[in-house]
Design a protein around this motif. Structure first.
Motif, PDB file in Angstrom:
ATOM      1  N   GLU A  42       0.818  -1.212   0.000  1.00  0.00           N
ATOM      2  CA  GLU A  42       0.000   0.000   0.000  1.00  0.00           C
ATOM      3  C   GLU A  42       0.853   1.264   0.000  1.00  0.00           C
ATOM      4  OE1 GLU A  42      -4.122   1.528   2.078  1.00  0.00           O
ATOM      5  OE2 GLU A  42      -3.274  -0.414   2.561  1.00  0.00           O
ATOM      6  N   GLU A  43       1.843   1.314   0.887  1.00  0.00           N
ATOM      7  CA  GLU A  43       2.683   2.508   0.953  1.00  0.00           C
ATOM      8  C   GLU A  43       3.798   2.466  -0.075  1.00  0.00           C
ATOM      9  OE1 GLU A  43       3.852   4.092   4.783  1.00  0.00           O
ATOM     10  OE2 GLU A  43       2.517   2.666   5.771  1.00  0.00           O
ATOM     11  N   ILE A  44       4.315   1.259  -0.311  1.00  0.00           N
ATOM     12  CA  ILE A  44       5.432   1.094  -1.227  1.00  0.00           C
ATOM     13  C   ILE A  44       5.465  -0.366  -1.664  1.00  0.00           C
ATOM     14  CG2 ILE A  44       7.090   0.585   0.611  1.00  0.00           C
ATOM     15  CD1 ILE A  44       9.201   2.081  -1.019  1.00  0.00           C
ATOM     16  N   ILE A  45       5.862  -0.626  -2.916  1.00  0.00           N
ATOM     17  CA  ILE A  45       5.974  -1.999  -3.391  1.00  0.00           C
ATOM     18  C   ILE A  45       7.033  -2.729  -2.565  1.00  0.00           C
ATOM     19  CG2 ILE A  45       6.598  -3.482  -5.333  1.00  0.00           C
ATOM     20  CD1 ILE A  45       3.941  -2.134  -5.682  1.00  0.00           C
ATOM     21  N   GLU A  95       9.123   5.835   3.958  1.00  0.00           N
ATOM     22  CA  GLU A  95       9.470   7.118   3.355  1.00  0.00           C
ATOM     23  C   GLU A  95      10.433   7.921   4.234  1.00  0.00           C
ATOM     24  OE1 GLU A  95       6.058   7.791   6.076  1.00  0.00           O
ATOM     25  OE2 GLU A  95       6.545   6.315   4.522  1.00  0.00           O
ATOM     26  N   LYS A  96      10.535   7.572   5.511  1.00  0.00           N
ATOM     27  CA  LYS A  96      11.427   8.283   6.426  1.00  0.00           C
ATOM     28  C   LYS A  96      12.853   7.731   6.404  1.00  0.00           C
ATOM     29  CE  LYS A  96       7.895   9.859   9.701  1.00  0.00           C
ATOM     30  NZ  LYS A  96       7.493   9.917  11.129  1.00  0.00           N
ATOM     31  N   ALA A 100      20.528   5.223   3.910  1.00  0.00           N
ATOM     32  CA  ALA A 100      20.429   4.546   5.205  1.00  0.00           C
ATOM     33  C   ALA A 100      20.309   3.042   5.010  1.00  0.00           C
ATOM     34  CB  ALA A 100      19.226   5.077   5.982  1.00  0.00           C
ATOM     35  N   SER A 101      20.840   2.288   5.955  1.00  0.00           N
ATOM     36  CA  SER A 101      20.738   0.827   5.851  1.00  0.00           C
ATOM     37  C   SER A 101      19.289   0.380   5.894  1.00  0.00           C
ATOM     38  CB  SER A 101      21.526   0.169   6.977  1.00  0.00           C
ATOM     39  OG  SER A 101      21.013   0.544   8.244  1.00  0.00           O
ATOM     40  N   THR A 102      18.456   1.102   6.643  1.00  0.00           N
ATOM     41  CA  THR A 102      17.045   0.720   6.769  1.00  0.00           C
ATOM     42  C   THR A 102      16.230   1.036   5.520  1.00  0.00           C
ATOM     43  OG1 THR A 102      16.743   2.820   7.946  1.00  0.00           O
ATOM     44  CG2 THR A 102      16.952   0.827   9.276  1.00  0.00           C
TER      45      THR A 102
END
Length: 670
Positions: free
Chosen positions: A336-339, A374-375, A380-382
């Motif tokens: 929903e937020e991102i594939i 999105e944050k 970043a590794s995350t």
């Protein structure tokens, strides 16, 4: 027959089928069921079936055949069949491809423990107790010291910070992990202890780092034998009756190894002025259990999207493979937020064992990003997802959903569980065709995990999903083509394909035959038909069902076509009869014969490799010779249409003669 007599007979019949299924001869007064059938189950290795009829679909092809379909990625041996490829590794013909193989001969990527949930039971040693204490001493110590964990008006607590496992720790007030629960406490107090019930105390701690995701929450409860409910005075059934006096500590942690969880616990107890001897290794009781464990690596996002979550990626293949076979599982996704935000496939032990080896517990394989992707910027590794394997009781049938012992000399325990998850995680990475060493272009280190390698004895398994599907379809197709099968045999398996799981009496009614004939048919089908209950049978799985339905649907059309061709030739020939060898050959192989002057036009409706086609043509020429010399001559001169390696080839003349010898596709016929 009386009602009791009918029940006795039905029970006897069920018993007979049970015994017959186990291969033991049984005599019954009502129906003599023959169990002495010497029937060999066909295998993918070219075993003989019923009197030496070879399974044609799985023999190694001739070395002069068309291009190989695959090659061993380790030793480069080429294969023309899926079965040959699987046999190559199953029989350890390739040392590098055997289960002990390490890709590139290097150590393996080492995963990190992410989630861990353990219920410890500590039973204090008698030597560690004061004369006026009993086994509940550690629980009462937590009760008396718990107030130190509370914040005062300045927002401080009496614990402050402490050092353990290479980090500085503090109480986790930000997530409200400091509390006591009196409403949920239901254990009735003993005579002499204050209150109506024992409270439960929660103390959470977190490492004081920049991420704040290395943490553990401890929940403390008493342990006592024959525990009773404070309101009903009935024994609490969920607690073993023989529990010792002690303290139960539930630990829910993230990014900590098991030994680190114990070290943090003991250090915390020391900070609270509680005797750490209550929590030493010797005090861990055999009732201690592990309820959840997750191991992870982190890989580049584009690789996860391509290899794991995309169409026909690892998740898709595992879900499709397991959903049509016996077992239990679940496939969930969140785009929903991102594939690729979260994709997970859970399978119980039954489903997992279709992939490789033995599995003691069910498992969940998932690829996922943080809650708010999105944050997390690309640097970043995350930004990159975790590939994680989890155990929890909801996905496992282990001991009917029970947890795993913390430690055991003779039973499956935590160390066994960790090894089994490690093996499955490596399977998932290997199925995604990712390197299993610490390739910096694939693996992404994070705050708690360094992409490093360790030498350890973990078997490596390749992804068998497509190969198993092809092999299973080939086996089904070959089974249906066996010469010794009778119309009743095919009727039985068609009834199961159409009606699903059925009791043998229903099959008898559906096929209008006897129970002995049904049993004989079931025994002939080997692994394609499985016993699923008392006198109840079903096809092995949906792959078999779908293939059988496809074959029978095609047979309905092809059979009519073949029979029309045979009828036309029989009507115009004194030499060819409906039961002649050439007519039988045409029926068996779905060959449509059409007379064309002094020869035949023959269309073969099957799909063949070069070797399989040569075998069909050879058997056809033998049938023609057994029908008559003129038929054989016309057969050799015939024009054939067939499918070879997927390509339709019309107007072919596969027979040639040289010096009196007949060649089939360029090879001399013996």
């Amino acid at each position: 027959m009386t009602e009791d007599g009918r029940d006795d007979f039905e029970e006897a019949a069920d018993e007979a089928f049970d015994l017959l299924d186990a291969g033991r001869p049984v005599d019954t007064a009502e129906d003599e069921i023959e169990a002495g059938i010497d029937q060999k189950t066909p295998t993918a290795g070219g075993d003989e079936v019923d009197g030496g009829t070879e399974l044609e679909f799985d023999e190694d092809r001739d070395v002069d055949d068309a291009d190989s379909r695959a090659a061993c990625r380790f030793c480069q041996t080429e294969f023309q069949t899926v079965v040959a490829e699987r046999r190559h590794h199953d029989e350890d013909r390739c040392d590098e491809g055997s289960p002990a193989f390490r890709p590139d001969g290097r150590p393996l990527i080492e995963p990190q423990v992410h989630e861990l949930r353990t219920n410890f039971l500590f039973e204090p040693l008698e030597d560690d107790l004061h004369p006026n204490q009993d086994g509940l001493a550690p629980y009462f110590a937590v009760v008396s010291q718990w107030d130190q964990c509370l914040m005062d008006e300045t927002g401080q607590d009496d614990v402050g910070t402490f050092d353990a496992v290479g980090d500085t720790w503090m109480l986790n007030h930000d997530e409200n992990k400091i509390s006591y629960r009196d409403e949920e406490a239901k254990i009735k107090t003993r005579p002499g202890d204050s209150g109506d019930s024992y409270n439960e105390y929660v103390i959470g701690v977190v490492a004081a780092d920049d991420v704040g995701e290395r943490k553990v929450t401890f929940q403390f409860r008493p342990s006592l034998p024959n525990a009773k409910h404070c309101e009903t005075d009935e024994r609490i059934q969920s607690m073993p009756e023989d529990l010792p006096l002690g303290i139960r500590v539930e630990a829910q942690s993230s990014n900590l190894e098991m030994n680190e969880v114990l070290e943090v616990l003991r250090t915390l107890m020391d900070e609270l002025d509680i005797d750490t001897r209550y929590f030493k290794d010797e005090c861990i009781h055999e009732h201690s259990r592990v309820w959840g464990l997750g191991l992870y690596t982190r890989i580049q996002r584009e690789l996860s999207e391509e290899r794991f979550v995309d169409t026909n990626g690892v998740m898709d293949r595992l879900a499709q493979f397991s959903s049509v076979r016996r077992g239990r599982g679940e496939y969930v996704w969140d785009n929903e937020e991102i594939i690729g935000h979260r994709h997970a496939v859970a399978m119980n032990e039954t489903s997992l064992e279709k992939l490789y080896g033995n599995h003691t517990v069910g498992k969940l394989l998932k690829s996922y990003l943080p809650k708010q992707p999105e944050k997390h910027p690309s640097g970043a590794s995350t930004y990159h997802p975790k590939i994680e394997v989890q155990f929890n009781t909801s996905h496992s049938d282990y001991l009917e959903g029970s947890a795993v012992p913390y430690e055991s000399d003779d039973a499956f325990d935590y160390q066994d569980l960790k090894r089994e998850l490690d093996e499955y995680l490596l399977f998932g990475l290997n199925a995604a065709d990712l390197p299993l060493h610490a390739d910096p272009d694939v693996y992404v280190s994070d705050a708690y995990w360094d992409a490093e390698e360790t030498e350890r004895d973990v078997p490596i398994h390749s992804d068998p999903t497509e190969e198993l599907r092809e092999t299973e379809e080939d086996l089904t197709r070959a089974q249906l083509a066996r010469e010794e099968l009778t119309p009743v045999d095919r009727a039985v398996v068609q009834a199961l394909a159409d009606g699903g799981q059925m009791h043998y009496e229903e099959i008898v009614d559906e096929t209008e035959t006897s129970s002995s004939s049904v049993y004989r048919a079931i025994s002939k089908w080997g692994g394609l038909v499985e016993k699923v209950g008392r006198g109840t049978y079903d096809l092995a799985d949906e792959v078999v069902r779908n293939k059988i339905e496809d074959v029978f649907a095609a047979l309905e059309d092809v059979t009519e076509w073949v029979e029309d061709g045979i009828d036309a030739i029989v009507d115009g020939s004194d030499e060819i009869a409906e039961d002649s060898p050439i007519a039988k050959w045409a029926r068996r192989h779905g060959a449509v014969l059409d007379e064309h002057y002094e020869e035949f036009d023959i269309e073969l409706t099957g799909h063949y490799s070069k070797r399989e086609l040569r075998h069909v043509l050879r058997s056809g020429l033998e049938a023609a010779r057994n029908t008559g010399s003129s038929v054989a001559a016309r057969f050799i001169d015939s024009s054939f249409t067939y499918r070879l390696d997927g390509e339709r080839r019309p107007g072919q003349q596969p027979f040639t003669t040289s010096g009196g010898a007949v060649l089939i596709l360029g090879t001399t016929m013996a």
